[in-house]
Design a protein around this motif. Structure first.
Motif, PDB file in Angstrom:
ATOM      1  N   PRO A  45       0.857  -1.187   0.000  1.00 26.54           N
ATOM      2  CA  PRO A  45       0.000   0.000   0.000  1.00 26.54           C
ATOM      3  C   PRO A  45       0.896   1.240   0.000  1.00 26.54           C
ATOM      4  N   ASP A  46       0.324   2.389  -0.324  1.00 23.06           N
ATOM      5  CA  ASP A  46       1.102   3.627  -0.253  1.00 23.06           C
ATOM      6  C   ASP A  46       1.528   3.881   1.183  1.00 23.06           C
ATOM      7  N   TRP A  47       2.628   4.624   1.328  1.00 20.85           N
ATOM      8  CA  TRP A  47       3.161   4.990   2.625  1.00 20.85           C
ATOM      9  C   TRP A  47       3.153   6.504   2.761  1.00 20.85           C
ATOM     10  N   VAL A  48       3.260   6.983   3.992  1.00 21.74           N
ATOM     11  CA  VAL A  48       3.409   8.408   4.285  1.00 21.74           C
ATOM     12  C   VAL A  48       4.537   8.583   5.288  1.00 21.74           C
ATOM     13  N   ILE A  72      18.566  -0.177  15.995  1.00 13.45           N
ATOM     14  CA  ILE A  72      17.638   0.876  16.379  1.00 13.45           C
ATOM     15  C   ILE A  72      17.931   2.070  15.483  1.00 13.45           C
ATOM     16  N   GLN A  73      16.889   2.596  14.852  1.00 18.10           N
ATOM     17  CA  GLN A  73      17.040   3.676  13.889  1.00 18.10           C
ATOM     18  C   GLN A  73      16.262   4.910  14.322  1.00 18.10           C
ATOM     19  N   THR A  74      16.786   6.088  13.989  1.00 19.71           N
ATOM     20  CA  THR A  74      16.069   7.341  14.156  1.00 19.71           C
ATOM     21  C   THR A  74      15.408   7.660  12.831  1.00 19.71           C
ATOM     22  N   GLU A  75      14.126   7.996  12.889  1.00 14.58           N
ATOM     23  CA  GLU A  75      13.348   8.196  11.667  1.00 14.58           C
ATOM     24  C   GLU A  75      12.307   9.287  11.860  1.00 14.58           C
ATOM     25  N   LEU A  76      11.666   9.635  10.755  1.00 12.99           N
ATOM     26  CA  LEU A  76      10.473  10.462  10.787  1.00 12.99           C
ATOM     27  C   LEU A  76       9.294   9.585  11.199  1.00 12.99           C
ATOM     28  N   CYS A  77       8.230  10.204  11.696  1.00 12.11           N
ATOM     29  CA  CYS A  77       6.995   9.451  11.909  1.00 12.11           C
ATOM     30  C   CYS A  77       6.469   9.039  10.535  1.00 12.11           C
ATOM     31  N   ALA A  78       6.043   7.796  10.423  1.00 17.79           N
ATOM     32  CA  ALA A  78       5.665   7.273   9.110  1.00 17.79           C
ATOM     33  C   ALA A  78       4.782   6.055   9.268  1.00 17.79           C
ATOM     34  N   GLY A  79       4.162   5.665   8.153  1.00 15.22           N
ATOM     35  CA  GLY A  79       3.365   4.457   8.185  1.00 15.22           C
ATOM     36  C   GLY A  79       2.599   4.220   6.911  1.00 15.22           C
ATOM     37  N   VAL A  80       1.688   3.281   6.993  1.00 10.70           N
ATOM     38  CA  VAL A  80       0.917   2.807   5.845  1.00 10.70           C
ATOM     39  C   VAL A  80      -0.364   3.626   5.702  1.00 10.70           C
ATOM     40  N   VAL A  81      -0.735   3.878   4.457  1.00 11.06           N
ATOM     41  CA  VAL A  81      -2.034   4.473   4.156  1.00 11.06           C
ATOM     42  C   VAL A  81      -3.042   3.328   4.122  1.00 11.06           C
ATOM     43  N   GLU A  82      -4.037   3.390   4.992  1.00  9.44           N
ATOM     44  CA  GLU A  82      -5.060   2.353   5.051  1.00  9.44           C
ATOM     45  C   GLU A  82      -5.969   2.446   3.823  1.00  9.44           C
ATOM     46  N   ALA A  83      -6.594   1.344   3.453  1.00 12.63           N
ATOM     47  CA  ALA A  83      -7.503   1.310   2.303  1.00 12.63           C
ATOM     48  C   ALA A  83      -8.594   2.363   2.473  1.00 12.63           C
ATOM     49  N   GLY A  84      -8.778   3.202   1.459  1.00 12.00           N
ATOM     50  CA  GLY A  84      -9.800   4.238   1.468  1.00 12.00           C
ATOM     51  C   GLY A  84      -9.412   5.506   2.202  1.00 12.00           C
TER      52      GLY A  84
END
Length: 184
Positions: A45-48, A72-84
């Motif tokens: 799925p798309d990510w943000v 352990i990694q430092t990252e931006l807040c991110a995740g998956v775009v849910e369906a719809g």
């Protein structure tokens, strides 16, 4: 110069269909007529992700264990775009869930592909300026995420020292920090 053309898909076969991994094998016909009977595509799925900057000008980052690298990694807040779900809504949700931060002024900075050769999704990279803590974290059962508030200099130092490894986060950070005229 010849015209570049798309490949024709002769047939597709799914090798695995799981919530976080879908892989298919395509048999394709190249524009010159040759057949490649083993081209693999990973479907996601798309990510943000979100470059979140507080009202004080600091960056909201997170640390979490990444099993692929075993670090352990430092990252931006991110995740998956849910369906719809709209990409911006997903970005706001992920920032709130992972950090408890929200509000601010939001804009889309860039849209990237992790690997257009073998993956079919896009990552929508947002900037949220003027965010503040308005809640606590609301993590999924499998998440162990620590919030790190960092100064611009600390983020720049991590970039210089090659300590940020997620390329879909490094690219928009570099654009935001060093090419502000291009991100407007």
């Amino acid at each position: 110069m010849s015209e570049i053309k798309k490949w024709d898909i002769i047939k597709s076969e799914y090798l695995i269909r799981r919530p976080w991994l879908t892989a298919r094998r395509d048999c394709v016909r190249l524009p010159d007529g040759r057949i490649n009977d083993e081209f693999y595509v990973l479907e996601y799925p798309d990510w943000v992700n979100v470059i979140a900057v507080t009202t004080d000008g600091d960056f909201v980052m997170v640390e979490q264990y990444r099993h692929g690298l075993g670090e352990i990694q430092t990252e931006l807040c991110a995740g998956v775009v849910e369906a719809g779900e709209h990409h911006l809504d997903a970005a706001k949700r992920e920032l709130m869930e992972e950090s408890g931060f929200g509000g601010g002024e939001w804009k889309l900075l860039t849209v990237l592909s992790g690997n257009p050769s073998t993956t079919n999704n896009l990552t929508y990279c947002y900037v949220a300026e003027g965010v503040s803590r308005i809640s606590t974290q609301h993590l999924d059962s499998t998440e162990d995420v620590a919030v790190r508030i960092m100064t611009r200099k600390e983020v720049e130092d991590m970039l210089r020292k090659d300590l940020l490894k997620q390329s879909l986060m490094v690219a928009p950070l570099m654009k935001y920090l060093y090419m502000p005229d291009l991100s407007e």
